[in-house]
Design an enzyme around this catalytic site. Structure first.
Site, short mmCIF file in Angstrom:
data_model
loop_
_atom_site.label_atom_id
_atom_site.label_comp_id
_atom_site.label_asym_id
_atom_site.label_seq_id
_atom_site.Cartn_x
_atom_site.Cartn_y
_atom_site.Cartn_z
N GLY A 14 0.87 -1.34 -0.09
CA GLY A 14 -0.06 0.12 -0.12
C GLY A 14 0.82 1.27 0.03
O GLY A 14 2.07 1.18 0.10
N ARG A 92 -12.95 2.21 3.73
CA ARG A 92 -14.45 2.36 3.51
C ARG A 92 -14.95 2.40 2.21
O ARG A 92 -14.50 3.19 1.54
CB ARG A 92 -14.82 3.44 4.36
CG ARG A 92 -16.45 3.81 4.53
CD ARG A 92 -16.44 4.64 5.76
NE ARG A 92 -17.96 4.92 6.19
CZ ARG A 92 -18.27 5.42 7.37
NH1 ARG A 92 -17.39 6.08 8.07
NH2 ARG A 92 -19.45 5.48 7.61
N ARG A 98 -20.58 2.73 9.09
CA ARG A 98 -19.45 2.58 10.04
C ARG A 98 -19.55 1.06 10.63
O ARG A 98 -18.20 0.61 11.00
CB ARG A 98 -19.45 3.51 11.06
CG ARG A 98 -18.12 3.75 11.64
CD ARG A 98 -18.08 4.95 12.46
NE ARG A 98 -17.00 4.96 13.36
CZ ARG A 98 -15.66 5.38 12.88
NH1 ARG A 98 -15.63 5.66 11.74
NH2 ARG A 98 -14.79 5.31 13.82
N ASP A 159 -1.46 12.55 14.52
CA ASP A 159 -2.14 13.70 15.04
C ASP A 159 -1.31 14.85 15.74
O ASP A 159 -1.38 15.99 15.64
CB ASP A 159 -3.37 13.22 15.76
CG ASP A 159 -4.36 12.27 14.95
OD1 ASP A 159 -4.74 12.55 13.72
OD2 ASP A 159 -4.28 10.92 15.20
N HIS A 187 -8.45 8.18 17.36
CA HIS A 187 -8.02 8.77 16.02
C HIS A 187 -9.21 8.92 14.85
O HIS A 187 -9.08 7.88 14.12
CB HIS A 187 -6.83 7.76 15.51
CG HIS A 187 -6.28 7.99 14.00
ND1 HIS A 187 -5.63 9.18 13.63
CD2 HIS A 187 -6.62 7.59 12.93
CE1 HIS A 187 -5.48 9.41 12.34
NE2 HIS A 187 -6.06 8.34 11.92
#
Ligand code: NAX
Length: 328
Positions: A14, A92, A98, A159, A187
């Site tokens: 990836g 997703r 979700r 973050d 997150h």
């Protein structure tokens, strides 16, 4: 030279791994005196692309890269690993709720938790980057009963780094001047980047900045929605910065946080700061010799309490969903 360290990385073909693997192989995770054996996991259709990545690793002739093994079998890849970076996850898809996303990833992380449980080395340390990272880590942890729970973590260092830079730019200082930053919670867009316990040049960061409106209306949303802003600008999600944070998170865990500072890590809550025990939630942590401790004794005012509680409520919901689905 010490004994080579076995590092497993999933989702190896990836985009995050296209940066991550080269940085690990060049010594940026374990330092210049430690050889690394990379063990890379992918799904079967991506193995051919992964072979191409391995050819490129070969073509770097990295002196510290001892060996590379690839497979689509988690039991093979996790055999004897000391470090596991779980980056691969199911994105997703269109029309996916979700809860569908949690379920699809649940299948991946139950299997990988079991494989780690049965095959990883006794000293294994596991970091989940693949989203939803906190709950994926929770699922893997519950499916690995023989691995101490403190060996599981999820990534919030990206973050944290985003917050460091936003604060440094606002105060016109360089990023090392900003310390004691904390990301609390999940997150996700509910995360709480906390300037009230951070410092700039050793002074309270919120006081140095002195602009509550900026903190509420710019700083927090900019950090929390940075991932979406990158997708909007680049057309694909954060990759090099996510790889950088995955390295930094793990390096700090193994080598220790600097004196007088801490990092943000999503780890199993022991009930600190009112976060229900057992959730994988981000906290301020110090690390030493491969162990972490949640920083204690920070005073949480009403504003911070509300933000932390909102993110933790989301984590609780995610836990309830995966419990209902029998994944933990
Ligand atoms: P890519 O879609 O480019 O790569 C993911 C790779 O994982 C694919 O090659 C896929 O074949 C592989 N994969 C899927 N299922 C697998 C399985 N069961 N075993 C092994 N490999 C499997 O995504 P990329 O941009 O590299 O992002 C990877 C993950 O990181 C995503 O879940 C993404 O949401 C998450 N991120 C997490 C961040 C964090 O701070 N925690 C930030 C960056 C990123 O968004």
């Amino acid at each position: 030279m010490t004994t080579p360290v076995k590092v497993a990385v999933t989702g190896a073909a990836g985009q995050i791994c296209y940066s991550l693997l080269f940085r690990i192989a060049s010594g940026q995770l374990l330092g210049p005196d430690t050889k690394v054996q990379l063990r890379l996991l992918e799904i079967t259709p991506a193995l051919k692309a992964l072979e191409g990545v391995v050819m490129e690793l070969d073509d770097c002739a990295f002196p510290l890269l001892d060996s590379v093994e690839i497979s689509d079998d988690a039991n093979t890849v996790f055999d004897g690993v000391n470090v596991a970076m779980l980056v691969g996850a199911r994105p997703r898809g269109k029309g996916m709720e979700r809860s569908d996303l949690l379920e699809a990833n649940g299948q991946i992380f139950t299997g990988q938790g079991k494989a780690l449980n049965d095959h990883a080395a006794d000293d294994v340390r596991i970091t989940v980057t693949g989203n939803p990272a906190n709950t994926n880590a929770l699922i893997a942890m519950h499916n690995a009963p023989d691995i101490p729970t403190e060996r599981f973590s999820a990534l919030t260092r990206l973050d944290h780094n985003r917050a460091l830079t936003q604060a440094a730019q606002k105060a016109s200082v360089s990023t090392p001047e900003v310390t004691k930053m904390t990301i609390w919670g999940n997150h996700s867009a509910t995360q709480y980047p906390d300037l009230f316990h951070a410092e700039i040049g050793g002074r309270n960061a919120a006081e140095v900045i002195g602009d509550q409106a900026w903190i509420e209306n710019d700083f927090i949303p900019t950090v929390a929605q940075r991932g979406a802003a990158i997708i909007e600008a680049r057309g694909s999600s954060s990759a090099a910065s996510a790889a950088n944070a995955t390295i930094e998170h793990t390096r700090l865990w193994l080598q220790g946080t600097p004196e007088g500072d801490w990092t943000s890590m999503a780890v199993r809550s022991d009930g600190s700061y009112g976060v229900p025990e057992g959730l994988i939630s981000s906290f301020p942590v110090t690390t030493k010799d491969g162990d972490w401790e949640i920083v204690q004794g920070l005073e949480i005012d009403e504003f911070s309490r509300g933000r932390i509680d909102a993110s933790v409520a989301e984590l609780t919901e995610e836990r309830d969903t995966v419990t209902e689905k029998g994944l933990i």
